[in-house]
Design a protein around this motif. Structure first.
Motif, short mmCIF file in Angstrom:
data_model
loop_
_atom_site.label_atom_id
_atom_site.label_comp_id
_atom_site.label_asym_id
_atom_site.label_seq_id
_atom_site.Cartn_x
_atom_site.Cartn_y
_atom_site.Cartn_z
N HIS A 252 -13.86 80.40 -109.66
CA HIS A 252 -15.10 80.89 -110.25
C HIS A 252 -16.29 80.52 -109.37
CE1 HIS A 252 -12.41 80.46 -113.77
NE2 HIS A 252 -13.03 81.53 -114.21
N LYS A 253 -17.24 81.45 -109.30
CA LYS A 253 -18.52 81.15 -108.67
C LYS A 253 -19.60 81.24 -109.73
CE LYS A 253 -21.85 82.53 -105.14
NZ LYS A 253 -22.22 83.51 -104.11
N ALA A 254 -20.36 80.19 -109.87
CA ALA A 254 -21.35 80.09 -110.94
C ALA A 254 -22.45 81.13 -110.79
CB ALA A 254 -21.96 78.69 -110.96
N LEU A 255 -23.08 81.46 -111.91
CA LEU A 255 -24.24 82.35 -111.90
C LEU A 255 -25.47 81.54 -111.52
CD1 LEU A 255 -25.36 85.21 -112.64
CD2 LEU A 255 -25.85 84.27 -114.91
N ALA A 256 -26.19 82.00 -110.51
CA ALA A 256 -27.39 81.31 -110.06
C ALA A 256 -28.62 81.87 -110.78
CB ALA A 256 -27.56 81.47 -108.55
N GLU A 257 -29.68 81.12 -110.76
CA GLU A 257 -30.94 81.58 -111.33
C GLU A 257 -31.42 82.83 -110.62
OE1 GLU A 257 -34.97 79.31 -112.53
OE2 GLU A 257 -34.63 79.41 -110.37
N PHE A 258 -31.94 83.78 -111.38
CA PHE A 258 -32.50 85.00 -110.77
C PHE A 258 -33.96 84.76 -110.40
CE2 PHE A 258 -35.12 88.82 -111.32
CZ PHE A 258 -34.56 89.62 -110.33
N ARG A 259 -34.31 85.11 -109.17
CA ARG A 259 -35.69 85.05 -108.72
C ARG A 259 -36.03 86.37 -108.07
NH1 ARG A 259 -33.78 79.96 -107.01
NH2 ARG A 259 -33.52 80.77 -104.91
N ALA A 260 -37.03 87.06 -108.60
CA ALA A 260 -37.37 88.40 -108.13
C ALA A 260 -37.79 88.42 -106.67
CB ALA A 260 -38.49 88.98 -109.00
N GLU A 261 -38.34 87.29 -106.18
CA GLU A 261 -38.81 87.29 -104.79
C GLU A 261 -37.66 87.24 -103.79
OE1 GLU A 261 -39.09 82.91 -106.14
OE2 GLU A 261 -39.43 84.92 -106.96
N ASP A 262 -36.46 86.93 -104.26
CA ASP A 262 -35.31 86.89 -103.35
C ASP A 262 -34.77 88.29 -103.14
OD1 ASP A 262 -35.60 84.18 -103.34
OD2 ASP A 262 -33.99 83.80 -104.78
N GLN A 263 -35.55 89.12 -102.46
CA GLN A 263 -35.17 90.51 -102.22
C GLN A 263 -34.08 90.58 -101.17
OE1 GLN A 263 -36.21 93.15 -103.80
NE2 GLN A 263 -37.97 92.36 -104.93
N ARG A 264 -33.14 91.51 -101.39
CA ARG A 264 -32.11 91.72 -100.39
C ARG A 264 -32.67 92.51 -99.21
NH1 ARG A 264 -26.96 94.09 -103.48
NH2 ARG A 264 -28.55 95.53 -104.22
N LYS A 265 -32.08 92.32 -98.05
CA LYS A 265 -32.53 93.04 -96.87
C LYS A 265 -32.27 94.53 -97.03
CE LYS A 265 -31.75 89.25 -93.60
NZ LYS A 265 -31.01 88.83 -92.38
N THR A 266 -33.21 95.33 -96.52
CA THR A 266 -33.06 96.78 -96.59
C THR A 266 -31.99 97.24 -95.61
OG1 THR A 266 -35.41 97.02 -97.14
CG2 THR A 266 -34.27 98.99 -96.34
N ARG A 267 -31.11 98.09 -96.05
CA ARG A 267 -30.06 98.60 -95.17
C ARG A 267 -30.66 99.37 -94.00
NH1 ARG A 267 -26.29 102.00 -99.02
NH2 ARG A 267 -26.20 103.14 -97.06
#
Length: 289
Positions: A252-267
């Motif tokens: 299992h991998k735990a669920l981490a806190e969601f932070r809106a500023e942690d945007q994924r890189k644009t493809r």
């Protein structure tokens, strides 16, 4: 007894039976992350963070059972946003043979949910009629909770379950004339301080062909589980705890806190679009022809 009441009562009995089994079993592993509920009237507020707290063992199982039977409206919380408990319960049939009863119970619960939904949609033509029909047979029911299914994995040898957050946008093609009309109507109602942005948006829209226009609407972030089965990987939404009935160990991998500023890189291969402006809670974009 009506069709709705018949299926609803059967579903309720099976949920109680499922929860009774869960509460007396000793899971091989159990994790639960009850997410903060959305207060009434706060549905449109942007979600910047979602804190998580991990619960394990019997406490996690109790939270899972509570989530499965959480079917009714809570007056303190939004009816438009589901209340969610992310989690995973791994049960071993060798440790307790009662685990083998769970897949059939879950199948019947989900079948009853589907039967109610299909009957309501097939019998009543408008949203108001459907609402009234459910309210008459199931007072206080929260529709999205009634219809959502419990996920149970029993025929697959699951190797790992990794929880994460999924962010998606809804992209659609608008009818240009309708869009221009709505913006123009808003322009006529607006005071001098709000006219310039709308005038500029209409000017940009005028030069863009309808075939290039897109409307992007942000979809509420949701928890998902990436499930590894052999060499394959499937991603499923996880608003309720997942059930796994097997002997093979599961990582299992735990669920981490969601932070809106942690945007994924644009493809790098993503088509660049010109942002024309925003209106009515959506972003209006122009894509290359």
């Amino acid at each position: 007894m009506t069709v709705i009441s018949e299926h609803f009562d059967a579903m309720h009995r099976d949920i109680r039976a499922l929860n009774n089994i869960l509460k007396r079993m000793r899971p091989m592993a159990a994790l639960a992350y009850p997410l903060p509920n959305t207060p009434k009237g706060m549905e449109s507020e942007p979600v910047k963070t979602i804190p998580v707290r991990e619960h394990t063992g019997e406490e996690a199982v109790s939270l899972a059972a509570a989530c499965y039977q959480d079917l009714h409206i809570n007056p303190s919380y939004s009816q438009k946003v589901a209340r969610r408990t992310v989690g995973a319960i791994w049960l071993s049939p060798l440790r307790d043979a009662s685990a083998l009863e769970i897949p059939d119970l879950v199948e019947r619960i989900n079948a009853a949910k589907t039967a109610i939904e299909e009957y309501v949609i097939g019998t009543f033509s408008t949203r108001q009629e459907r609402f009234e029909a459910l309210r008459a047979e199931c007072p206080g029911i929260m529709t999205m909770h009634l219809y959502r299914h419990i996920r149970c994995f029993t025929h697959e040898k699951v190797l790992s379950v990794r929880f994460t957050w999924q962010r998606k946008d809804s992209l659609s093609k608008p009818v240009k004339n309708d869009l221009v009309r709505r913006i123009s109507e808003e322009l006529e109602r607006s005071g001098p301080d709000y006219r310039l942005p709308l005038e500029q948006l209409l000017s940009r829209l005028d030069r863009v062909p309808e075939s290039s226009l897109r409307v992007r609407r942000q979809v509420r972030v949701q928890p998902v589980a990436n499930i590894r089965v052999g060499d394959g990987l499937k991603t499923v939404t996880a608003p309720m705890p997942l059930l796994f009935i097997q002997e093979q160990p599961i990582k299992h991998k735990a669920l981490a806190e969601f932070r809106a500023e942690d945007q994924r890189k644009t493809r790098s291969d993503k088509v660049a679009a010109e942002i024309l402006g925003t209106f009515g809670g959506v972003t209006i974009e122009a894509f290359p022809a």
